[in-house]
Design a protein around this motif. Structure first.
Motif, PDB file in Angstrom:
ATOM      1  N   TYR A 179      -2.508   4.442  -7.953  1.00 47.39           N
ATOM      2  CA  TYR A 179      -2.716   3.021  -8.236  1.00 47.39           C
ATOM      3  C   TYR A 179      -2.516   2.174  -6.991  1.00 47.39           C
ATOM      4  O   TYR A 179      -3.235   1.198  -6.780  1.00 47.39           O
ATOM      5  CB  TYR A 179      -1.793   2.551  -9.353  1.00 47.39           C
ATOM      6  CG  TYR A 179      -2.164   3.080 -10.720  1.00 47.39           C
ATOM      7  CD1 TYR A 179      -3.488   3.337 -11.063  1.00 47.39           C
ATOM      8  CD2 TYR A 179      -1.191   3.350 -11.665  1.00 47.39           C
ATOM      9  CE1 TYR A 179      -3.828   3.836 -12.307  1.00 47.39           C
ATOM     10  CE2 TYR A 179      -1.524   3.844 -12.921  1.00 47.39           C
ATOM     11  CZ  TYR A 179      -2.846   4.078 -13.228  1.00 47.39           C
ATOM     12  OH  TYR A 179      -3.174   4.567 -14.462  1.00 47.39           O
ATOM     13  N   ALA A 180      -1.554   2.543  -6.147  1.00 45.65           N
ATOM     14  CA  ALA A 180      -1.359   1.815  -4.893  1.00 45.65           C
ATOM     15  C   ALA A 180      -2.573   1.977  -3.992  1.00 45.65           C
ATOM     16  O   ALA A 180      -3.014   1.009  -3.352  1.00 45.65           O
ATOM     17  CB  ALA A 180      -0.100   2.316  -4.185  1.00 45.65           C
ATOM     18  N   ASN A 181      -3.149   3.180  -3.950  1.00 41.40           N
ATOM     19  CA  ASN A 181      -4.359   3.394  -3.154  1.00 41.40           C
ATOM     20  C   ASN A 181      -5.520   2.572  -3.687  1.00 41.40           C
ATOM     21  O   ASN A 181      -6.302   2.006  -2.918  1.00 41.40           O
ATOM     22  CB  ASN A 181      -4.730   4.880  -3.134  1.00 41.40           C
ATOM     23  CG  ASN A 181      -3.845   5.674  -2.211  1.00 41.40           C
ATOM     24  OD1 ASN A 181      -3.323   5.148  -1.231  1.00 41.40           O
ATOM     25  ND2 ASN A 181      -3.657   6.938  -2.523  1.00 41.40           N
ATOM     26  N   TYR A 182      -5.651   2.491  -5.022  1.00 40.34           N
ATOM     27  CA  TYR A 182      -6.703   1.659  -5.607  1.00 40.34           C
ATOM     28  C   TYR A 182      -6.495   0.186  -5.272  1.00 40.34           C
ATOM     29  O   TYR A 182      -7.445  -0.538  -4.993  1.00 40.34           O
ATOM     30  CB  TYR A 182      -6.767   1.842  -7.119  1.00 40.34           C
ATOM     31  CG  TYR A 182      -7.429   3.124  -7.566  1.00 40.34           C
ATOM     32  CD1 TYR A 182      -8.555   3.622  -6.922  1.00 40.34           C
ATOM     33  CD2 TYR A 182      -6.926   3.844  -8.639  1.00 40.34           C
ATOM     34  CE1 TYR A 182      -9.148   4.784  -7.336  1.00 40.34           C
ATOM     35  CE2 TYR A 182      -7.517   5.015  -9.064  1.00 40.34           C
ATOM     36  CZ  TYR A 182      -8.643   5.487  -8.412  1.00 40.34           C
ATOM     37  OH  TYR A 182      -9.239   6.642  -8.815  1.00 40.34           O
ATOM     38  N   ALA A 183      -5.241  -0.270  -5.293  1.00 40.04           N
ATOM     39  CA  ALA A 183      -4.950  -1.665  -4.964  1.00 40.04           C
ATOM     40  C   ALA A 183      -5.311  -1.969  -3.509  1.00 40.04           C
ATOM     41  O   ALA A 183      -5.920  -3.005  -3.214  1.00 40.04           O
ATOM     42  CB  ALA A 183      -3.479  -1.973  -5.222  1.00 40.04           C
ATOM     43  N   VAL A 184      -4.957  -1.056  -2.604  1.00 36.52           N
ATOM     44  CA  VAL A 184      -5.308  -1.241  -1.192  1.00 36.52           C
ATOM     45  C   VAL A 184      -6.828  -1.251  -1.033  1.00 36.52           C
ATOM     46  O   VAL A 184      -7.391  -2.085  -0.307  1.00 36.52           O
ATOM     47  CB  VAL A 184      -4.665  -0.143  -0.321  1.00 36.52           C
ATOM     48  CG1 VAL A 184      -5.244  -0.129   1.078  1.00 36.52           C
ATOM     49  CG2 VAL A 184      -3.155  -0.322  -0.278  1.00 36.52           C
ATOM     50  N   LEU A 185      -7.512  -0.343  -1.722  1.00 34.37           N
ATOM     51  CA  LEU A 185      -8.968  -0.294  -1.658  1.00 34.37           C
ATOM     52  C   LEU A 185      -9.583  -1.586  -2.185  1.00 34.37           C
ATOM     53  O   LEU A 185     -10.538  -2.106  -1.606  1.00 34.37           O
ATOM     54  CB  LEU A 185      -9.479   0.906  -2.455  1.00 34.37           C
ATOM     55  CG  LEU A 185     -10.972   1.157  -2.431  1.00 34.37           C
ATOM     56  CD1 LEU A 185     -11.439   1.467  -1.010  1.00 34.37           C
ATOM     57  CD2 LEU A 185     -11.313   2.301  -3.362  1.00 34.37           C
ATOM     58  N   LEU A 186      -9.037  -2.140  -3.256  1.00 34.49           N
ATOM     59  CA  LEU A 186      -9.538  -3.385  -3.811  1.00 34.49           C
ATOM     60  C   LEU A 186      -9.374  -4.539  -2.826  1.00 34.49           C
ATOM     61  O   LEU A 186     -10.312  -5.306  -2.591  1.00 34.49           O
ATOM     62  CB  LEU A 186      -8.815  -3.707  -5.122  1.00 34.49           C
ATOM     63  CG  LEU A 186      -9.201  -5.023  -5.782  1.00 34.49           C
ATOM     64  CD1 LEU A 186     -10.638  -4.975  -6.268  1.00 34.49           C
ATOM     65  CD2 LEU A 186      -8.257  -5.331  -6.926  1.00 34.49           C
ATOM     66  N   VAL A 187      -8.192  -4.650  -2.208  1.00 33.42           N
ATOM     67  CA  VAL A 187      -7.950  -5.727  -1.244  1.00 33.42           C
ATOM     68  C   VAL A 187      -8.882  -5.586  -0.041  1.00 33.42           C
ATOM     69  O   VAL A 187      -9.494  -6.567   0.409  1.00 33.42           O
ATOM     70  CB  VAL A 187      -6.471  -5.734  -0.796  1.00 33.42           C
ATOM     71  CG1 VAL A 187      -6.257  -6.646   0.394  1.00 33.42           C
ATOM     72  CG2 VAL A 187      -5.583  -6.145  -1.956  1.00 33.42           C
ATOM     73  N   LEU A 188      -9.035  -4.367   0.473  1.00 33.28           N
ATOM     74  CA  LEU A 188      -9.943  -4.157   1.604  1.00 33.28           C
ATOM     75  C   LEU A 188     -11.392  -4.437   1.208  1.00 33.28           C
ATOM     76  O   LEU A 188     -12.158  -4.978   2.009  1.00 33.28           O
ATOM     77  CB  LEU A 188      -9.802  -2.730   2.132  1.00 33.28           C
ATOM     78  CG  LEU A 188      -8.472  -2.422   2.824  1.00 33.28           C
ATOM     79  CD1 LEU A 188      -8.402  -0.939   3.177  1.00 33.28           C
ATOM     80  CD2 LEU A 188      -8.288  -3.276   4.052  1.00 33.28           C
ATOM     81  N   GLY A 189     -11.762  -4.099  -0.006  1.00 38.43           N
ATOM     82  CA  GLY A 189     -13.111  -4.392  -0.487  1.00 38.43           C
ATOM     83  C   GLY A 189     -13.369  -5.885  -0.565  1.00 38.43           C
ATOM     84  O   GLY A 189     -14.454  -6.358  -0.199  1.00 38.43           O
ATOM     85  N   ILE A 190     -12.386  -6.638  -1.039  1.00 37.49           N
ATOM     86  CA  ILE A 190     -12.544  -8.098  -1.096  1.00 37.49           C
ATOM     87  C   ILE A 190     -12.661  -8.679   0.300  1.00 37.49           C
ATOM     88  O   ILE A 190     -13.512  -9.547   0.559  1.00 37.49           O
ATOM     89  CB  ILE A 190     -11.364  -8.728  -1.879  1.00 37.49           C
ATOM     90  CG1 ILE A 190     -11.477  -8.360  -3.353  1.00 37.49           C
ATOM     91  CG2 ILE A 190     -11.334 -10.237  -1.701  1.00 37.49           C
ATOM     92  CD1 ILE A 190     -10.249  -8.721  -4.170  1.00 37.49           C
ATOM     93  N   LEU A 191     -11.832  -8.204   1.230  1.00 34.38           N
ATOM     94  CA  LEU A 191     -11.926  -8.679   2.616  1.00 34.38           C
ATOM     95  C   LEU A 191     -13.292  -8.353   3.221  1.00 34.38           C
ATOM     96  O   LEU A 191     -13.894  -9.190   3.906  1.00 34.38           O
ATOM     97  CB  LEU A 191     -10.815  -8.053   3.467  1.00 34.38           C
ATOM     98  CG  LEU A 191      -9.409  -8.582   3.244  1.00 34.38           C
ATOM     99  CD1 LEU A 191      -8.408  -7.755   4.036  1.00 34.38           C
ATOM    100  CD2 LEU A 191      -9.320 -10.042   3.647  1.00 34.38           C
TER     101      LEU A 191
END
Length: 95
Positions: A30-42
């Motif tokens: 879940y932490a990896n998904y959260a990091v991926l989501l933030v990087l995707g938004i950026l």
């Protein structure tokens, strides 16, 4: 008691350790998904800004009679890049 017999205490300790390990894996995922989501938004914000900046540069540097041609070529390149990215991801997911 033979060597193959296990006590209930050792079974519960092993089960608890397995559950803790599984929980840790789930939290890590879940932490990896959260990091991926933030990087995707950026990345999405950066792509939008890049697109608008290139469009503005075309309006500034290109003569009015050639603007639509350059804008169409730029949009085609963006569309092809997006299509390649989508097909690559689909192959990775279902391939």
């Amino acid at each position: 008691m033979s060597e193959t017999d296990t006590t209930p205490e050792s079974e519960s300790t092993a089960t608890d350790a397995d559950e803790d390990e599984g929980r840790g894996e789930r939290v890590r995922r879940y932490a990896n998904y959260a990091v991926l989501l933030v990087l995707g938004i950026l990345a999405f914000v950066a792509v939008i800004q890049l697109y608008l900046s290139v469009s503005n540069a075309i309006r500034t540097w290109i003569e009015p009679e050639y603007r639509s041609l350059f804008q169409a070529a730029f949009n085609l390149v963006v569309l092809l890049a997006a299509g390649l990215g989508i097909s690559y991801q689909l192959r990775r997911l279902y391939g």
